[in-house]
Design a protein around this motif. Structure first.
Motif, mmCIF file in Angstrom:
data_model
loop_
_atom_site.group_PDB
_atom_site.id
_atom_site.type_symbol
_atom_site.label_atom_id
_atom_site.label_comp_id
_atom_site.label_asym_id
_atom_site.label_seq_id
_atom_site.Cartn_x
_atom_site.Cartn_y
_atom_site.Cartn_z
ATOM 1 N N GLU A 30 0.813 -1.214 0.000
ATOM 2 C CA GLU A 30 0.000 0.000 0.000
ATOM 3 C C GLU A 30 0.848 1.267 0.000
ATOM 4 O O GLU A 30 0.339 2.375 -0.271
ATOM 5 C CB GLU A 30 -0.938 0.005 1.224
ATOM 6 C CG GLU A 30 -0.285 0.364 2.559
ATOM 7 C CD GLU A 30 0.463 -0.794 3.222
ATOM 8 O OE1 GLU A 30 0.891 -0.618 4.391
ATOM 9 O OE2 GLU A 30 0.595 -1.857 2.590
ATOM 10 N N LEU A 31 2.127 1.140 0.288
ATOM 11 C CA LEU A 31 3.013 2.299 0.364
ATOM 12 C C LEU A 31 3.616 2.623 -1.004
ATOM 13 O O LEU A 31 3.942 1.731 -1.784
ATOM 14 C CB LEU A 31 4.153 2.028 1.346
ATOM 15 C CG LEU A 31 3.771 1.815 2.805
ATOM 16 C CD1 LEU A 31 5.009 1.426 3.616
ATOM 17 C CD2 LEU A 31 3.138 3.071 3.391
ATOM 18 N N ARG A 32 3.778 3.906 -1.256
ATOM 19 C CA ARG A 32 4.506 4.356 -2.443
ATOM 20 C C ARG A 32 5.977 4.490 -2.063
ATOM 21 O O ARG A 32 6.320 5.245 -1.154
ATOM 22 C CB ARG A 32 3.967 5.705 -2.928
ATOM 23 C CG ARG A 32 2.532 5.655 -3.470
ATOM 24 C CD ARG A 32 2.020 7.066 -3.693
ATOM 25 N NE ARG A 32 2.020 7.830 -2.424
ATOM 26 C CZ ARG A 32 1.948 9.144 -2.339
ATOM 27 N NH1 ARG A 32 1.890 9.883 -3.441
ATOM 28 N NH2 ARG A 32 1.940 9.741 -1.151
ATOM 29 N N VAL A 33 6.819 3.748 -2.756
ATOM 30 C CA VAL A 33 8.260 3.749 -2.481
ATOM 31 C C VAL A 33 8.981 4.274 -3.714
ATOM 32 O O VAL A 33 8.674 3.867 -4.839
ATOM 33 C CB VAL A 33 8.755 2.332 -2.151
ATOM 34 C CG1 VAL A 33 10.264 2.316 -1.984
ATOM 35 C CG2 VAL A 33 8.070 1.804 -0.894
ATOM 36 N N THR A 34 9.936 5.182 -3.516
ATOM 37 C CA THR A 34 10.759 5.673 -4.620
ATOM 38 C C THR A 34 12.219 5.449 -4.266
ATOM 39 O O THR A 34 12.675 5.846 -3.196
ATOM 40 C CB THR A 34 10.509 7.164 -4.897
ATOM 41 O OG1 THR A 34 9.115 7.376 -5.143
ATOM 42 C CG2 THR A 34 11.301 7.627 -6.110
#
Length: 395
Positions: A30-34
């Motif tokens: 569910e997390l946006r990771v960059t």
């Protein structure tokens, strides 16, 4: 126009940063990771190896990264040769880069991204782009380990393509039957295929300087001594890693702290004090971060700091051994310490490499006739080594 945003910004696509990204993608989708990597690909040019017994939770995350696996390994010393049954694995930069690209969305993996400024909630790139983030994890390695002391593990490795098969059935993790020079020297040989072997010339040295032409010559001489006819050198890597004998953890952390920015990998001092192994430690932190309920910058920084501090506490015994290895044994006699160690039980050796030695293990390692002069061993604990900063070639 508003700045691009992400939940977790990870700086550095090496081993530690890459594993954190893969763990979050698998366990916190569910997390946006960059992931920001300054190079053209993640991981650089490296081979990372580990024993299967090093791992616990999260072992499945490494499976796609493994380029070669074996069901045991050899060690060689002047007065001891031994085959051990512990499974051994190697991960390559090429596999790490490929798995990250196939796992993360294209917009979540930025290569050629040189970071110029970091705050608790923003990352600025050299091209002027600014990314906002709920949390930032800095895993870009370290230029040194200030407020720490010890010695150096330095090496050059080459992937050799041979004209005929090499005949190895298992890796040689430590061949110290070679001539000793510049401290404790051993050669490491990994048979990736029947005609390709990765050969690394390694030194536990008092100084960080690496004479690459000399190491290349010694690798060639080792291959010739095994009657390996080299057709081509497919790639080469070098490294200079800290071997920690003492330090002030609080001063180390304060020296590199950016408020609200978490640290991982070598930047957080997360490596085995004596072996410099980092892969199992990086995996444990990656898995731990996935369990956090709160993922603000301050919360993630606090979690990484607590993890690194506990790792430092648990490494006291290994730091003592480092101090004794470098301070008590003459450089060309250091091999005797490892020669004796490899006469101990296989489960004890496994726990040692995993950084999980029991009190009984510690007593057994120290028991019996020491391979170094007792007086020198006691005296060595007062000096504990050379400062470990600055350094520009940590991996």
């Amino acid at each position: 126009m508003s700045a691009p945003s992400t939940d977790i910004a990870i700086l550095g696509g090496g081993l530690s940063g890459g594993l954190i990204a893969l763990a979050l993608a698998a366990r916190r989708p569910e997390l946006r990771v960059t992931l920001f990597e300054a190079g053209t690909r993640c991981g650089g040019d490296h081979v990372w190896s580990y024993f299967a017994s090093d791992l616990g939770d999260g072992a499945e995350l490494l499976e796609p990264l493994v380029a070669a696996r074996w069901d045991g390994y050899f060690v060689r010393f002047p007065r001891r040769q031994r085959a051990l049954r512990t499974a051994y694995r190697s991960v390559t930069s090429e596999r790490l880069d490929a798995v990250l690209r196939s796992t993360l969305p294209a917009e979540a993996l930025l290569t050629g991204a040189m970071v110029t400024e970091v705050t608790r909630n923003a990352v600025t790139l050299a091209d002027g782009r600014i990314f906002s983030a709920h949390a930032v994890i800095d895993a870009r390695g370290a230029a040194g380990l200030p407020h720490m002391a010890g010695g150096w593990q330095k090496f050059a490795g080459q992937m050799l393509r041979l004209k005929v098969p090499h005949g190895l059935t298992h890796p040689i993790v430590m061949d110290a039957s070679v001539a000793q020079a510049d401290g404790y020297r051993f050669v490491y040989a990994l048979p990736f295929t029947s005609d390709a072997v990765f050969v690394e010339d390694t030194y536990y040295s008092d100084v960080p300087e690496l004479d690459l032409p000399v190491l290349r010559q010694r690798i060639a001489a080792y291959a010739a001594a095994q009657d390996w006819r080299v057709e081509a050198i497919e790639y080469e890597e070098t490294g200079v890693l800290p071997v920690v004998g003492a330090g002030d953890f609080d001063a180390f952390w304060k020296a590199g702290r950016e408020p609200g920015v978490a640290r991982a990998g070598a930047r957080a001092g997360l490596l085995h004090p004596l072996t410099s192994y980092s892969l199992p430690i990086a995996l444990r932190l990656a898995v731990h971060l996935c369990t956090l309920d709160k993922l603000s910058g301050d919360a993630v920084e606090e979690a990484c700091h607590a993890w690194a501090r506990e790792h430092w506490r648990q490494g006291r015994f290994y730091r003592m051994l480092t101090a004794m290895l470098f301070g008590a044994a003459a450089p060309d006699q250091r091999y005797k310490v490892l020669e004796r160690f490899y006469g101990l039980s296989e489960p004890l050796i496994e726990r040692f490499y995993a950084g999980q030695s029991s009190p009984a293990d510690m007593l057994r390692i120290l028991a019996g006739k020491p391979p170094v002069p007792l007086g020198a061993a006691i005296a060595s604990l007062r000096g504990k080594g050379r400062p470990l900063a600055p350094l520009g070639n940590l991996r």
